[in-house]
Design a protein around this motif. Structure first.
Motif, PDB file in Angstrom:
ATOM      1  N   ALA A 326     -48.163 -14.840 -19.583  1.00 60.17           N
ATOM      2  CA  ALA A 326     -49.311 -14.486 -20.413  1.00 60.17           C
ATOM      3  C   ALA A 326     -50.562 -14.284 -19.563  1.00 60.17           C
ATOM      4  O   ALA A 326     -51.334 -13.337 -19.785  1.00 60.17           O
ATOM      5  CB  ALA A 326     -49.544 -15.568 -21.461  1.00 60.17           C
ATOM      6  N   LEU A 329     -50.235 -10.972 -17.778  1.00 59.24           N
ATOM      7  CA  LEU A 329     -50.493  -9.853 -18.678  1.00 59.24           C
ATOM      8  C   LEU A 329     -51.981  -9.700 -18.959  1.00 59.24           C
ATOM      9  O   LEU A 329     -52.478  -8.572 -19.126  1.00 59.24           O
ATOM     10  CB  LEU A 329     -49.735 -10.053 -19.991  1.00 59.24           C
ATOM     11  N   LYS A 330     -52.711 -10.805 -18.989  1.00 61.80           N
ATOM     12  CA  LYS A 330     -54.156 -10.724 -19.183  1.00 61.80           C
ATOM     13  C   LYS A 330     -54.826 -10.100 -17.970  1.00 61.80           C
ATOM     14  O   LYS A 330     -55.814  -9.347 -18.103  1.00 61.80           O
ATOM     15  CB  LYS A 330     -54.709 -12.124 -19.440  1.00 61.80           C
ATOM     16  N   PRO A 333     -53.539  -5.640 -18.073  1.00 56.93           N
ATOM     17  CA  PRO A 333     -53.349  -5.221 -19.469  1.00 56.93           C
ATOM     18  C   PRO A 333     -52.504  -3.959 -19.635  1.00 56.93           C
ATOM     19  O   PRO A 333     -51.992  -3.710 -20.732  1.00 56.93           O
ATOM     20  CB  PRO A 333     -54.786  -4.990 -19.954  1.00 56.93           C
ATOM     21  N   ASN A 336     -49.119  -4.856 -20.832  1.00 60.40           N
ATOM     22  CA  ASN A 336     -49.060  -5.369 -22.205  1.00 60.40           C
ATOM     23  C   ASN A 336     -49.127  -4.195 -23.186  1.00 60.40           C
ATOM     24  O   ASN A 336     -50.087  -4.029 -23.930  1.00 60.40           O
ATOM     25  CB  ASN A 336     -50.214  -6.341 -22.447  1.00 60.40           C
ATOM     26  N   SER A 349     -53.679  -8.064 -28.133  1.00 61.00           N
ATOM     27  CA  SER A 349     -53.217  -9.437 -28.214  1.00 61.00           C
ATOM     28  C   SER A 349     -51.961  -9.610 -27.368  1.00 61.00           C
ATOM     29  O   SER A 349     -51.077  -8.740 -27.356  1.00 61.00           O
ATOM     30  CB  SER A 349     -52.922  -9.815 -29.671  1.00 61.00           C
ATOM     31  N   ILE A 350     -51.881 -10.726 -26.661  1.00 61.11           N
ATOM     32  CA  ILE A 350     -50.723 -11.023 -25.808  1.00 61.11           C
ATOM     33  C   ILE A 350     -49.789 -11.936 -26.592  1.00 61.11           C
ATOM     34  O   ILE A 350     -50.044 -13.139 -26.748  1.00 61.11           O
ATOM     35  CB  ILE A 350     -51.168 -11.690 -24.489  1.00 61.11           C
ATOM     36  N   ASP A 351     -48.718 -11.357 -27.118  1.00 56.11           N
ATOM     37  CA  ASP A 351     -47.751 -12.072 -27.948  1.00 56.11           C
ATOM     38  C   ASP A 351     -46.409 -12.087 -27.222  1.00 56.11           C
ATOM     39  O   ASP A 351     -45.784 -11.030 -27.049  1.00 56.11           O
ATOM     40  CB  ASP A 351     -47.614 -11.410 -29.323  1.00 56.11           C
ATOM     41  N   ASP A 369     -50.893 -14.936 -29.119  1.00 57.93           N
ATOM     42  CA  ASP A 369     -52.058 -15.216 -28.268  1.00 57.93           C
ATOM     43  C   ASP A 369     -51.725 -16.280 -27.230  1.00 57.93           C
ATOM     44  O   ASP A 369     -52.424 -17.289 -27.073  1.00 57.93           O
ATOM     45  CB  ASP A 369     -53.253 -15.658 -29.113  1.00 57.93           C
ATOM     46  N   ALA A 371     -51.968 -16.298 -24.062  1.00 58.26           N
ATOM     47  CA  ALA A 371     -52.909 -16.459 -22.956  1.00 58.26           C
ATOM     48  C   ALA A 371     -54.024 -17.439 -23.282  1.00 58.26           C
ATOM     49  O   ALA A 371     -54.623 -18.035 -22.384  1.00 58.26           O
ATOM     50  CB  ALA A 371     -53.503 -15.103 -22.568  1.00 58.26           C
ATOM     51  N   SER A 403     -45.398  -8.277 -27.733  1.00 59.32           N
ATOM     52  CA  SER A 403     -45.743  -7.285 -26.717  1.00 59.32           C
ATOM     53  C   SER A 403     -44.953  -7.468 -25.435  1.00 59.32           C
ATOM     54  O   SER A 403     -44.952  -6.574 -24.583  1.00 59.32           O
ATOM     55  CB  SER A 403     -47.247  -7.377 -26.402  1.00 59.32           C
TER      56      SER A 403
END
Length: 492
Positions: A326, A329-330, A333, A336, A349-351, A369, A371, A403
């Protein structure tokens, strides 16, 4: 004065009194008042129909697992009516109206109930639920029933004036791939048999049933005609048969042709298994998979686990992996993202979808979420989602979407593998088993020595349309850096 007032009251009462209707020509006034009241039964209001709903985007049919209400029991808005097994999980169907459960049309344990089929009837409170009127049509016809139904061709008894005759073609019958192969191999005509598959599809079972009927009608004729044939003398030498012929029981299967009935065991596929099969085919045939692997040192992760265990905080290595993915991925992006018909879409949103093995198949509950959550919160959430997945209690919003996916087979002793992407996602990370590798390191004086390190292999499967090889390599490098330094995100 009093007499005039009494006379006025008599006139007023006569005017307001109901007319007297003879019983032979009408109904009493009381009966007509009840008929004009709010009673739904006397007004002829039909009962409320409860049909099989679509509880997931890919659901086409469902199974009735258990009824939570009995016939004659009062129902309020929001009460649980029954449990329905969809192609994803077991979902509870809630009532949207008040009333009385009058009739259960589909009993417990019924499988493959088509969407829109009538499963129960509800009447208003105070109605005689035992006298509920049951509709004639309780299930919707298949959408392609008219187009796929076989047509019968009747031979004309008189000369036909028109030279144009309608003969059903194979285009009018939808064949499954297995049924098509059986029909073409044995020269069977599907128009002589009514298909039983969903939406009028001619299935493999229909083809095997036709083959059995053909064998049953052919064998007696062959046996009856055998004595009528005279022996034919031939001067040519007949091929000699082997001394030990291959036994025909069980039946012999010919390579390149469908299996002979009796050489295999039919295993019924659940709704979840069928959906998994369709999505795997969709993924491998429509997504260009690219694979990249990297080895990660998880010594710091194991040390932190031991420290947290002393404080009675139990966190698995997989929880650190979810957090590391996570955070990565942040930082990146572009990874993601998902792929749609219009192209790649970057998600805000990071799922993280986590693969969980269940008795009914592989489920992927989602950590929303991820992250913004700490490792301890992720651990608690994953345990709760995994428990619901194994018991079939996942809600649609708990497994739909996502994601990025993570599949960990390290606990099963798998050192490394490549996972299949879960569309429309662009990536899935496959986690292998941790191992101890001997490596050469140097001390402060520069003297080399052998030491053991806890290593783990991770493999990223990426959609080449969204994540190219360079972006995938950068993601794995950043993921390795984050996982090997868990203090930066452990409890944030």
């Amino acid at each position: 004065m009093a007499a005039s007032l009494l006379s006025s009251l008599r006139v007023l009462r006569a005017a307001l009194s109901p007319p007297k209707v003879p019983l032979a020509t009408g109904v009493p006034w009381l009966g007509r008042c009840r008929y004009l009241g709010s009673s739904q039964r006397l007004l002829g209001v039909p009962p409320l129909k409860v049909v099989m709903p679509a509880l997931s985007p890919t659901m086409e049919k469902g199974n009735i697992v258990k009824w939570l209400k009995k016939e004659g029991e009062n129902i309020n808005v929001g009460d649980a009516l029954c449990e329905i097994e969809t192609d994803k999980a077991v979902v509870t169907l809630d009532s949207s109206d008040d009333g009385v459960l009058a009739k259960i049309m589909v009993g417990e344990g019924t499988k493959d109930v088509i969407l829109g089929s009538l499963i129960a009837l509800i009447v208003a409170e105070g109605e005689d639920w035992k006298q509920v009127e049951i509709p004639v049509h309780t299930s919707p016809p298949p959408p392609s029933q008219t187009a796929s139904a076989p047509m019968e061709v009747v031979a004309p008894q008189a000369p036909v004036l028109s030279n144009v005759q309608h003969v059903p073609s194979k285009r009018e019958i939808r064949l499954s791939p297995a049924a098509r192969q059986i029909l073409e191999t044995h020269g069977l005509d599907p128009s002589r048999f009514a298909p039983t598959g969903p939406r009028g599809i001619f299935t493999k079972e229909d083809a095997l049933h036709m083959l059995k009927q053909k064998d049953a009608t052919t064998l007696p004729r062959t046996a009856a005609s055998a004595p009528m044939q005279a022996p034919v003398k031939s001067t040519q030498a007949t091929p000699t048969t082997p001394g030990y012929p291959r036994p025909s029981i069980p039946p012999i299967s010919i390579p390149g042709q469908p299996l002979t009935p009796g050489t295999f065991t039919e295993i019924p596929a659940s709704n979840i298994r069928q959906v998994i099969a369709r999505r795997l085919i969709e993924s491998k045939t429509t997504i260009p998979h690219s694979y990249a692997s990297i080895d990660c040192n998880i010594e710091q992760v194991l040390k932190m686990r031991k420290q947290l265990a002393k404080d009675n905080v139990k966190i698995s290595v997989n929880d650190f992996i979810i957090k590391a993915a996570a955070v990565t991925l942040k930082q990146m992006p572009d990874v993601n993202s998902i792929w749609s018909s219009e192209g790649p879409h970057q998600l805000g949103s990071i799922d993280i979808a986590v693969a969980v093995a269940t008795d009914r198949g592989l489920m992927t509950p989602i950590v929303r979420d991820a992250a913004t959550k700490g490792v301890e919160e992720i651990s608690t959430l994953v345990k709760a989602l995994a428990k619901k997945a194994k018991t079939g209690k996942l809600l649609p919003e708990e497994y739909q979407g996502g994601s990025f996916s993570i599949s960990n087979l390290g606990m099963f002793g798998i050192s490394g593998f490549s996972a299949v992407i879960n569309p429309p996602q662009a990536c899935i990370l496959a986690i292998g088993q941790s191992r101890q590798d001997l490596t050469v390191s140097e001390d402060d004086k520069g003297k080399p020595s052998l030491c053991q390190k806890d290593m783990m292999t991770v493999t990223l499967s990426s959609d080449g349309r969204v994540v190219d090889d360079e972006l995938a390599s950068q993601f794995l490098e950043n993921f390795k850096l984050n996982l090997e330094n868990p203090k930066r995100f452990a409890l944030t």
